[in-house]
Design a protein around this motif. Sequence first.
Motif, PDB file in Angstrom:
ATOM      1  N   UNK A  97      75.055  81.470  83.299  1.00 37.57           N
ATOM      2  CA  UNK A  97      73.902  80.935  84.264  1.00 37.57           C
ATOM      3  C   UNK A  97      73.645  79.564  84.325  1.00 37.57           C
ATOM      4  N   UNK A  98      73.304  78.799  85.088  1.00 40.90           N
ATOM      5  CA  UNK A  98      73.040  77.300  85.123  1.00 40.90           C
ATOM      6  C   UNK A  98      71.952  76.995  86.190  1.00 40.90           C
ATOM      7  N   UNK A 132      67.044  82.529  83.526  1.00 38.75           N
ATOM      8  CA  UNK A 132      67.385  83.949  83.495  1.00 38.75           C
ATOM      9  C   UNK A 132      67.076  84.390  82.306  1.00 38.75           C
ATOM     10  N   UNK A 133      66.507  85.880  82.247  1.00 41.07           N
ATOM     11  CA  UNK A 133      66.162  86.580  81.213  1.00 41.07           C
ATOM     12  C   UNK A 133      67.542  87.246  80.421  1.00 41.07           C
ATOM     13  N   UNK A 134      67.989  86.607  79.496  1.00 39.04           N
ATOM     14  CA  UNK A 134      69.423  86.891  78.916  1.00 39.04           C
ATOM     15  C   UNK A 134      69.353  88.214  78.202  1.00 39.04           C
ATOM     16  N   UNK A 143      73.311  78.176  80.463  1.00 38.38           N
ATOM     17  CA  UNK A 143      73.268  76.424  80.274  1.00 38.38           C
ATOM     18  C   UNK A 143      71.911  75.976  81.010  1.00 38.38           C
ATOM     19  N   UNK A 144      71.243  75.406  80.087  1.00 37.12           N
ATOM     20  CA  UNK A 144      69.721  75.143  80.248  1.00 37.12           C
ATOM     21  C   UNK A 144      69.422  73.788  79.735  1.00 37.12           C
ATOM     22  N   UNK A 145      68.515  73.148  80.428  1.00 36.88           N
ATOM     23  CA  UNK A 145      67.799  72.174  80.085  1.00 36.88           C
ATOM     24  C   UNK A 145      66.736  72.099  79.227  1.00 36.88           C
ATOM     25  N   UNK A 271      70.799  69.181  77.044  1.00 36.13           N
ATOM     26  CA  UNK A 271      71.416  70.094  77.841  1.00 36.13           C
ATOM     27  C   UNK A 271      72.169  71.122  76.584  1.00 36.13           C
ATOM     28  N   UNK A 272      71.727  72.260  76.808  1.00 39.57           N
ATOM     29  CA  UNK A 272      72.407  73.256  75.833  1.00 39.57           C
ATOM     30  C   UNK A 272      73.127  74.411  76.507  1.00 39.57           C
TER      31      UNK A 272
END
Length: 299
Positions: A97-98, A132-134, A143-145, A271-272
């Motif tokens: 997800x991104x 997104x709820x992983x 991939x999230x900021x 960003x991770x």
Amino acid sequence: MLRLDDLTVFVRTADRGSLSAAARELEISPALASAAVKRLEGELKLRLFARTTRSLRLTEEGEHYLRHAREALRLLKEGHDALIQGQEILGGTLKISMPSDLGRNMVVGWLDAFQALYPKVSLQLSISDRVSDMYRQPVDIAIRYGAQEDSSLIALPLAPENRRVLVASPDYIKQHGKLNSLDELARHNCLRFMLDDVIHDRWSFYRDAQTEPETVHVNGNRSVDDADVVRRWAVAGAGIAYKSRLDLSADIRAGRLQVLLPDVLGEPTPLNMLCMHRAQITPTVLQLRDFLRAQCEKA
């Protein structure tokens, strides 16, 4: 602490019966080979070789330790070979997800290039600005900021120094004038992002990396829940945007957008790449991490 090089010198010396012969094979000086054996004996607090002016032979302790040293080197080589082989045949399915803007305009292209290198990798992508709820959604990687708030997730940094920047198009600047200070944001049309019906109309800035943030309340005639639309509005000259520099890097390079107040630091937006547990950090995931990090550095 035992050193791999010292173990290698010890085993090679035992095989050749000579420090000088081992040194020649390993392409090091006899002095370095001798120092390696002495260092290993010091760590083990054992004599591994009985030395005379004319001969070198293993002691009883050395004979016993040699079997363990050989096994240790064998296992390390097997591990290295398995890793190299795994990298050569990277494969499997990754569900990722991104965020919308970065995903559509940059990451999807990067992933195309990654699959060209590793065609056995399959991808399932989810592109949305909603987090997104992983734990509930079938996602391997997010991939999230932003700073990682969930300490149970494992963060693999991609762009740790990334920040937000203020931008506007050349046409907007020509029509409305340059921005000379943060106070002047009040008279400009600011393009705002909206998430869960909440409009983000408070933008934070830093005079330098150590100062407390300065928050500015902004207004504008447009808001949207899709970050890519904010970028498009800015390029079209509709107002000022405040977004991750990564999202805007291509537009800035092409001159479609100009950075405003470049001496003022924007809000940090690292960003991770996130995983739920370490078992998910496979050779494929690590290779993807390294590949995406390299692309971020080029952007």
